[in-house]
Design an enzyme around this catalytic site. Sequence first.
Site, short mmCIF file in Angstrom:
data_model
loop_
_atom_site.label_atom_id
_atom_site.label_comp_id
_atom_site.label_asym_id
_atom_site.label_seq_id
_atom_site.Cartn_x
_atom_site.Cartn_y
_atom_site.Cartn_z
N GLY A 26 0.86 -1.20 0.00
CA GLY A 26 0.00 0.00 0.00
C GLY A 26 0.88 1.23 0.00
O GLY A 26 2.04 1.17 -0.44
N ARG A 27 0.35 2.32 0.52
CA ARG A 27 1.11 3.58 0.52
C ARG A 27 2.45 3.43 1.23
O ARG A 27 3.49 3.86 0.73
CB ARG A 27 0.34 4.67 1.26
CG ARG A 27 -0.88 5.19 0.56
CD ARG A 27 -1.38 6.40 1.34
NE ARG A 27 -2.64 6.87 0.83
CZ ARG A 27 -3.83 6.42 1.22
NH1 ARG A 27 -3.91 5.47 2.13
NH2 ARG A 27 -4.93 6.92 0.70
N ILE A 28 2.41 2.84 2.44
CA ILE A 28 3.66 2.77 3.22
C ILE A 28 4.63 1.78 2.58
O ILE A 28 5.83 2.07 2.45
CB ILE A 28 3.36 2.41 4.70
CG1 ILE A 28 2.50 3.53 5.32
CG2 ILE A 28 4.64 2.21 5.50
CD1 ILE A 28 1.96 3.25 6.71
N ARG A 86 -2.23 -8.58 -1.28
CA ARG A 86 -3.49 -9.26 -1.63
C ARG A 86 -3.71 -9.22 -3.14
O ARG A 86 -4.09 -10.18 -3.76
CB ARG A 86 -4.66 -8.54 -0.96
CG ARG A 86 -5.07 -9.15 0.34
CD ARG A 86 -6.33 -8.51 0.83
NE ARG A 86 -6.23 -7.04 0.79
CZ ARG A 86 -7.20 -6.22 1.20
NH1 ARG A 86 -8.31 -6.71 1.65
NH2 ARG A 86 -7.04 -4.91 1.14
N THR A 111 6.59 -2.30 11.34
CA THR A 111 6.13 -0.97 11.77
C THR A 111 4.62 -0.86 11.59
O THR A 111 4.07 0.24 11.58
CB THR A 111 6.81 0.15 10.94
OG1 THR A 111 6.59 -0.12 9.55
CG2 THR A 111 8.29 0.25 11.22
N SER A 112 3.96 -2.01 11.42
CA SER A 112 2.53 -2.00 11.14
C SER A 112 1.72 -2.28 12.41
O SER A 112 1.30 -1.36 13.11
CB SER A 112 2.23 -3.00 10.04
OG SER A 112 0.85 -3.18 9.91
N ARG A 113 1.55 -3.55 12.72
CA ARG A 113 0.88 -3.94 13.95
C ARG A 113 1.49 -5.24 14.45
O ARG A 113 1.75 -6.16 13.65
CB ARG A 113 -0.62 -4.18 13.70
CG ARG A 113 -1.45 -2.93 13.52
CD ARG A 113 -1.56 -2.09 14.81
NE ARG A 113 -2.43 -0.96 14.64
CZ ARG A 113 -2.05 0.27 14.25
NH1 ARG A 113 -0.78 0.52 14.01
NH2 ARG A 113 -2.93 1.24 14.13
N GLU A 169 0.46 -4.05 23.20
CA GLU A 169 0.97 -2.74 23.62
C GLU A 169 0.14 -2.19 24.77
O GLU A 169 -1.08 -2.38 24.78
CB GLU A 169 0.91 -1.77 22.43
CG GLU A 169 1.86 -2.16 21.35
CD GLU A 169 1.85 -1.18 20.17
OE1 GLU A 169 1.33 -0.06 20.31
OE2 GLU A 169 2.37 -1.56 19.11
N HIS A 214 6.34 2.23 19.39
CA HIS A 214 5.30 2.64 18.41
C HIS A 214 5.46 4.12 18.03
O HIS A 214 4.58 4.94 18.28
CB HIS A 214 3.89 2.37 18.97
CG HIS A 214 2.84 2.27 17.90
ND1 HIS A 214 1.75 1.43 17.99
CD2 HIS A 214 2.70 2.92 16.71
CE1 HIS A 214 0.98 1.57 16.91
NE2 HIS A 214 1.55 2.48 16.12
N GLY A 254 6.42 5.15 14.81
CA GLY A 254 6.47 5.33 13.35
C GLY A 254 5.91 6.66 12.88
O GLY A 254 6.46 7.29 11.98
C1 DGY Z 1 -1.82 4.63 13.15
O1 DGY Z 1 -2.27 5.76 13.06
O2 DGY Z 1 -2.44 3.63 12.81
C2 DGY Z 1 -0.43 4.48 13.62
O3 DGY Z 1 -0.15 3.19 14.00
C3 DGY Z 1 -0.09 5.45 14.73
O4 DGY Z 1 1.30 5.50 14.76
#
Ligand code: DGY
Length: 328
Positions: free
Chosen positions: A159-161, A181, A241-243, A272, A290, A292
Amino acid sequence: MPKKKPAVVVTRRLPEAVEARMTELFDTRLNPGDRPMSQAALAEAVRAADVLVPTVTDRIGRKVIAAAGSRLKLIASFSTGVDHIDLAAAHARGITVTNTPGVLTEDTADMTMALILAVPRRLIEGERAVRDGKWTGWSPTWMLGHRIWGKRLGIIGMGRIGRAVARRAAGFGISVHYHNRRRVHPDVEAELKATYWESLDQMLAQMDIVSVNCPHTPATYHLLSARRLRLLKPDAYIVNTSRGEVIDEDVLAEMLRTGAIAGAGLDVFEHEPSVNPKLLRLDNVVLMPHMGSATIEGRQAMGEKVIINIRTFADGHKPPDRVLVTEY
Ligand code: DGY
């Protein structure tokens, strides 16, 4: 006659300018103490509010949504991820959910790149050694890490990131691979010089570095399961850096401990703010709280998006960042 201002409850402290503007525009209840609200406090808040502005630290589940009064029509999340909100329950109650996509892309990609560099090059270990007085001078054999240039990066989620990470990686001489996907448009693939892998399993087995950039959804929970993590090469690195929920963290920690994989850079965790104690004991993992999206510019822009979403909604239009259940 001016329209009545919507009653907006904000669950955490937001950047000052954002809070000031929200206070001007709406009948806003802020949280100056910044203590995350309990489930009971959230349930109480949604009883009389028109709009709730939660963040990723609030669990807006079925129970909180069931407690909402008939006035609550919008959850304008100060976040891009929406896995803390029960979207189906919200939609079933006719509550619109919005998020803040796009404005933290570059910051999150920077954090991803920082971890891609920090882990193989042992930046944190080196820094700690200097502070702890353990550095005795340059040495031909001490604190050796691994070269980044020429390595293969497998991005999960283009995606974007994911795309912003791919652009940065190319500048470091890393070849970009991805699993998504849906395969991205050939023009995007060409621009990013990215190789698509339909099979995540096959990609994992070939990569030097894996970066998790997909959202956490029911379909991606433990996408990197024990079985998939074991497909990684023993000299591979993993960055998230996602979840945290996308990776089986217990298995990852054990593999890092036994050297079944080389290292990890984690900005996010399964539970978290608690961090798996097994991870805390390891040197081959860089742990970030967290961060990012933690830039002044990013957080300001997130706030602006929240305001636009609320204003558009209050004016009777569809807010720009509506989250559709079908996307998740
Ligand atoms: C979000 O906005 O989903 C990010 O995880 C926050 O850093």
